[in-house]
Design a protein around this motif. Structure first.
Motif, PDB file in Angstrom:
ATOM      1  N   ILE A 120      32.083  53.851  35.181  1.00 18.02           N
ATOM      2  CA  ILE A 120      32.789  53.355  36.621  1.00 18.02           C
ATOM      3  C   ILE A 120      33.603  54.223  36.908  1.00 18.02           C
ATOM      4  O   ILE A 120      33.599  54.324  38.126  1.00 18.02           O
ATOM      5  N   ARG A 151      38.633  44.495  45.042  1.00 22.70           N
ATOM      6  CA  ARG A 151      37.314  44.235  44.129  1.00 22.70           C
ATOM      7  C   ARG A 151      37.807  44.668  42.529  1.00 22.70           C
ATOM      8  O   ARG A 151      38.606  45.655  42.549  1.00 22.70           O
ATOM      9  N   LEU A 185      36.386  44.368  38.509  1.00 24.68           N
ATOM     10  CA  LEU A 185      35.257  44.321  37.323  1.00 24.68           C
ATOM     11  C   LEU A 185      35.995  44.318  36.044  1.00 24.68           C
ATOM     12  O   LEU A 185      36.496  45.105  35.569  1.00 24.68           O
ATOM     13  N   LEU A 205      30.555  42.115  31.065  1.00 27.24           N
ATOM     14  CA  LEU A 205      30.893  42.347  32.189  1.00 27.24           C
ATOM     15  C   LEU A 205      31.141  40.975  32.771  1.00 27.24           C
ATOM     16  O   LEU A 205      30.255  40.166  32.912  1.00 27.24           O
ATOM     17  N   TYR A 206      32.500  41.051  33.837  1.00 23.57           N
ATOM     18  CA  TYR A 206      32.594  39.690  34.542  1.00 23.57           C
ATOM     19  C   TYR A 206      33.117  40.327  35.705  1.00 23.57           C
ATOM     20  O   TYR A 206      33.764  41.224  36.007  1.00 23.57           O
ATOM     21  N   TRP A 241      30.918  40.857  38.392  1.00 25.62           N
ATOM     22  CA  TRP A 241      30.144  41.719  38.993  1.00 25.62           C
ATOM     23  C   TRP A 241      29.334  41.184  40.245  1.00 25.62           C
ATOM     24  O   TRP A 241      29.413  39.980  40.300  1.00 25.62           O
ATOM     25  N   ASP A 242      28.691  42.155  40.829  1.00 32.31           N
ATOM     26  CA  ASP A 242      27.973  41.508  42.180  1.00 32.31           C
ATOM     27  C   ASP A 242      26.708  40.849  42.034  1.00 32.31           C
ATOM     28  O   ASP A 242      25.893  41.335  41.158  1.00 32.31           O
ATOM     29  N   GLY A 286      23.477  42.255  40.246  1.00 26.37           N
ATOM     30  CA  GLY A 286      23.154  41.552  39.049  1.00 26.37           C
ATOM     31  C   GLY A 286      21.570  41.128  38.664  1.00 26.37           C
ATOM     32  O   GLY A 286      20.956  41.044  37.891  1.00 26.37           O
ATOM     33  N   LEU A 330      24.923  48.405  39.272  1.00 24.91           N
ATOM     34  CA  LEU A 330      25.636  47.168  39.360  1.00 24.91           C
ATOM     35  C   LEU A 330      27.210  47.586  39.688  1.00 24.91           C
ATOM     36  O   LEU A 330      27.983  46.833  40.257  1.00 24.91           O
ATOM     37  N   VAL A 331      27.633  48.654  39.007  1.00 25.70           N
ATOM     38  CA  VAL A 331      29.107  49.142  39.264  1.00 25.70           C
ATOM     39  C   VAL A 331      29.460  49.382  40.626  1.00 25.70           C
ATOM     40  O   VAL A 331      30.510  48.981  41.229  1.00 25.70           O
ATOM     41  N   SER A 342      29.501  46.316  42.544  1.00 22.45           N
ATOM     42  CA  SER A 342      30.634  45.198  42.446  1.00 22.45           C
ATOM     43  C   SER A 342      31.969  45.891  42.824  1.00 22.45           C
ATOM     44  O   SER A 342      32.662  45.139  43.110  1.00 22.45           O
TER      45      SER A 342
END
Length: 116
Positions: free
Chosen positions: A27, A50, A52, A63-64, A66-67, A71, A106-107, A110
């Motif tokens: 991240i 935004r 994460l 992880l909560y 997230w895009d 995902g 993912l990061v 997100s």
């Protein structure tokens, strides 16, 4: 990083610390300017509007926020990571099969600008 988030991180059990540190490093490599605060009782990485959330539990790291599109790509390759709606559960052993590139994508999706 605020003091509450640092206290949470300092208290992570040794068996989960390497996995948390891996996610944390990915991240901050993508978003060194991210604010790290405690929200919903877990470290939350904020970039603009935004966020994460990264929680450490008995199983490993979840992880909560997230895009969902990014995902979907990750979960197509690793469906075992989905735990309920909106939760990616990285168990320490399963996380070995997930590449830094997959987590990094993912990061970036997100926390990056919407539509990027």
């Amino acid at each position: 990083m605020n003091a509450e988030a640092q206290t949470y991180i300092d208290a992570i059990a040794p068996e989960h610390r390497p996995l948390f540190d891996r996610v944390h490093r990915l991240i901050l490599a993508a978003y060194p300017e991210a604010d790290v605060v405690l929200a919903y009782g877990m470290p939350t990485y904020r970039v603009g509007a935004r966020g994460l959330h990264v929680g450490v539990w008995r199983h490993g790291v979840s992880l909560y926020g997230w895009d969902q599109d990014a995902g979907a790509d990750l979960l197509a390759r690793h469906p075992e990571l989905l735990s309920g709606r909106g939760t990616i559960r990285l168990r320490s052993q399963e996380a070995l099969d997930v590449t830094d590139e997959e987590l990094g994508a993912l990061v970036r999706a997100s926390l990056g600008p919407e539509g990027s």
